[in-house]
Design a protein around this motif. Structure first.
Motif, PDB file in Angstrom:
ATOM      1  N   ARG A   2      14.110  76.730  21.621  1.00 56.66           N
ATOM      2  CA  ARG A   2      14.369  75.714  22.600  1.00 56.66           C
ATOM      3  C   ARG A   2      16.047  75.600  22.749  1.00 56.66           C
ATOM      4  N   GLU A   3      16.558  75.045  23.778  1.00 58.90           N
ATOM      5  CA  GLU A   3      18.029  74.719  23.645  1.00 58.90           C
ATOM      6  C   GLU A   3      18.236  73.577  24.711  1.00 58.90           C
ATOM      7  N   ARG A  14      20.408  74.416  19.632  1.00 58.25           N
ATOM      8  CA  ARG A  14      19.092  75.218  19.629  1.00 58.25           C
ATOM      9  C   ARG A  14      18.288  74.506  18.341  1.00 58.25           C
ATOM     10  N   THR A  16      14.105  75.386  16.783  1.00 55.56           N
ATOM     11  CA  THR A  16      12.581  75.855  16.715  1.00 55.56           C
ATOM     12  C   THR A  16      11.639  74.425  16.509  1.00 55.56           C
ATOM     13  N   GLU A  17      10.458  74.866  17.081  1.00 57.29           N
ATOM     14  CA  GLU A  17       9.403  73.717  17.151  1.00 57.29           C
ATOM     15  C   GLU A  17       8.045  74.313  16.886  1.00 57.29           C
ATOM     16  N   ALA A  88      13.875  67.527  24.834  1.00 61.56           N
ATOM     17  CA  ALA A  88      12.559  68.034  24.445  1.00 61.56           C
ATOM     18  C   ALA A  88      11.631  66.729  24.429  1.00 61.56           C
TER      19      ALA A  88
END
Length: 255
Positions: A2-3, A14, A16-17, A88
């Motif tokens: 995501r960014e 950016r 990651t999740e 987020a």
């Protein structure tokens, strides 16, 4: 992946999740590092099972953009991190920052306490102008031109050892130098004062092999839970992953 945009040029930070429930856990790496490299192995531990986990790369590092016109101050990194957490939908998360990332997390908690429900700082920079080393002070000892164009970056990579060099060589040299320079200079108020003044639960992890933490009594007096991790050096998450995961998850017996 995501960014989120973090400057007027459209540059993006950016992360990651891993999906999960409860307050999100946000991992923030140190100078010349990357969050997944230093923290992804923690995601599989039982202490954090079912939690939402975010692995954020600061500007100039890892998978995030590296704009040449960015300042790379600790405050700038904290603003970019805030943009990521806003995008987020993170509020009241556990922000776990290592080394420079710990300093950035402290600045974030100071300016955006709504984003931070608990702060875990692992060997984070608390004071300006540290003792000279091959790390931030060694990088900042070069001029920007020397470091970026005059071979300084290559010489630092030779001195820091293979583990750190593996991620440092993926960091933009200009971003690395500016980040290191501002890390050495610190903030106003200084990071230690921000940490002591914060009102959310705070934990500071110090590796036993790194020696005693200067000013630990003052941190404790301000309500910071100072934890010495046996057998660990600066990279507590590598040296003592179980103790690190317990501290991040706030499991009793993390000492």
């Amino acid at each position: 992946m995501r960014e989120a945009r973090f400057d007027e040029r459209g540059s993006v930070i950016r992360w990651t999740e891993a999906a999960g429930e409860g307050p999100a856990v946000v991992f923030v790496h140190g100078l010349g590092a990357a969050s997944t490299v230093y923290h992804a192995h923690i995601a599989g531990r039982g202490e954090l099972a079912g939690r939402r986990l975010l692995f954020v790369d600061l500007p100039g590092h890892g998978i995030s953009d590296r704009p040449a016109g960015f300042g790379y101050r600790l405050e700038d990194h904290a603003d970019a991190l805030a943009a990521a957490l806003d995008a987020a939908g993170v509020r009241g998360g556990v922000v776990a920052g290592h080394s420079m990332g710990g300093a950035v997390a402290i600045v974030l908690a100071h300016h955006r306490p709504d984003l931070v429900g608990r702060l875990v700082v692992t060997e984070g920079n608390l004071d300006p102008f540290p003792m000279p080393t091959a790390g931030s002070s060694g990088i900042a000892g070069h001029t920007e031109e020397e470091f970026v164009q005059g071979g300084g970056f290559a010489r630092v990579l030779e001195r820091v050892g293979p583990t750190w060099a593996a991620t440092m060589r993926l960091t933009d040299p200009l971003a690395l130098h500016r980040s290191a320079t501002h890390l050495v200079r610190g903030t106003r108020p200084v990071m230690r004062e921000m940490l002591q003044a914060a009102r959310m639960p705070r934990t500071y992890l110090q590796g036993e092999l790194s020696g005693d933490l200067p000013g630990a009594d003052g941190l404790r007096a301000a309500g910071v839970d100072v934890v010495t991790v046996p057998g660990a050096g600066h990279n507590v998450m590598f040296d003592a992953p179980a103790a690190f995961a317990r501290a991040v998850a706030a499991v009793q017996g993390s000492r």
